[in-house]
Scaffold this active site. Sequence first.
Site: not given
Length: 489
Positions: A253-257
């Site tokens: 996901s975008k939050r993780k990278g």
Amino acid sequence: MEGIRVRFAPSPTGPLHIGGARTALFNWLLARRYKGAMVLRSEDTDLERSSPESERNIMRDLKWLGMDWDEGVDVGGSYGPYRQTERLKLYEEYTQRLLQEGKAYYCFCTGEELEEQRKQQLSRGEMPRYSGKCRHLSPAEVDDLRAKGYQPAIRFRVPAGQQVLVMDEVRGRVEFESDGIGDFVIVKSDGNPTYNYACVIDDHHMEISHVIRGEEHLSNTPSQVLLYEALGWTPPAFAHISLILAEDRSKMSKRKGDTSVEQYREKGYLPEAVVNFLALLGWSPEGEEEIFQPQELVSQFSLERVSRSPAVFNIDKLRWLNGHYIKNSPLERITKLAVPYLLQAGYIKDEPSQGEWEWLAQVVAAVREYLTCLAEITDHVAVFFQDEVEFEEEGLKDVLRQEQVPRVMAALRKAMAETPELTPTGVRRMLQDLRKDLQLGGRKVFMPLRIALTGSNHGPELHELIAILGRERVEYRLNRTLKLAGVEG
Ligand code: GLU
């Protein structure tokens, strides 16, 4: 597989995702290996979320990765048009046929009704699927509702009690029960086809021989297979490639990278590193080798060696590969690619002149082995640009106060004066001779020099640094830092 026809069919609703790029790559590698055709189809029927800009960006990023296609929205081809919104008439023809044959029917259920049906099924512990409410509307009832202005969707009548078999080139035999599927929408109430429907018609009409796509579409495949049967067509071969998971094995996901190709390009990843990395996400080569140029991938890639288990996105591996390509690519190219980062960080002001290019190339040569992406270059080059050297720690001044330092400085000045051209190899030799002449250990000679030139006890190779700075700047720095340390240079 000789002469296969494959396609990459993105929905242009956002940037090219890493997973999409890998799907495109696997298709492309097989198309090129087997001298087949690669088709780029834009699945743009979601009018609210699709945009021409996303379509352009996806193509730009595919091209950046080095992929090309034989047919597609921009290059045309004999199976076009390649944008689904331009193929509506074709879908419409088949819809009429399916309706006439009783294989599809109008559905007037509203969103709220469907939600209600879903809730009830869930409360009874059943798998939610369409209840079949509109299955048996008579033509007269349909006409009546339409005359009243209701806009129906069109559903496919899923045959009951059938086993749907998907022979998948990666996953093997996968069976589904048609009873678990429920009559699905093929044309939405706004007249636009759904993905499952348009995809089948297009894959058939474009004579796609192999559908290679992400595992998230495996659950769509039985619906598509039923459509092929209903239309009297033979389905293509399917290959569903495993999901890409984040390092902690959760969904990426975008939050993780970074998840889009664009983000990696902007950070200074080289396309061949990204391609090399993507190829290894789910495919394993025969030997131990991990570095593959695109052409090597083309000659070795096969579906047989694509794994069923999820691939884990290991960013350290991507960094390692990128570092490899940064170190081993022509210096001129890496320098060119590094310039935007130097401009942005304010190290340089304008597009470099001819002489500056040469100088910048030396700087890049001195630091590139430390980089895992080009954006990092700005962390390593201050030493070449800032002559107003500052001491990293006060304590380093003490090194400049050691008793041998004046002798070392004098020897350096003399040696520089006697060396006509300060090339890195010339300076390396000069420094070795100097140490021998002084009969001192390396630490006594090179550490003070390094600190006097950079204010730090670590950094690039001293001989490269001196060659890059040149006489005047070396002289300037030495005078200045020795004075700051209270030493007579
Ligand atoms: N438009 C679909 C997607 O972007 C394509 C799926 C397929 O390849 O069939 O996921």
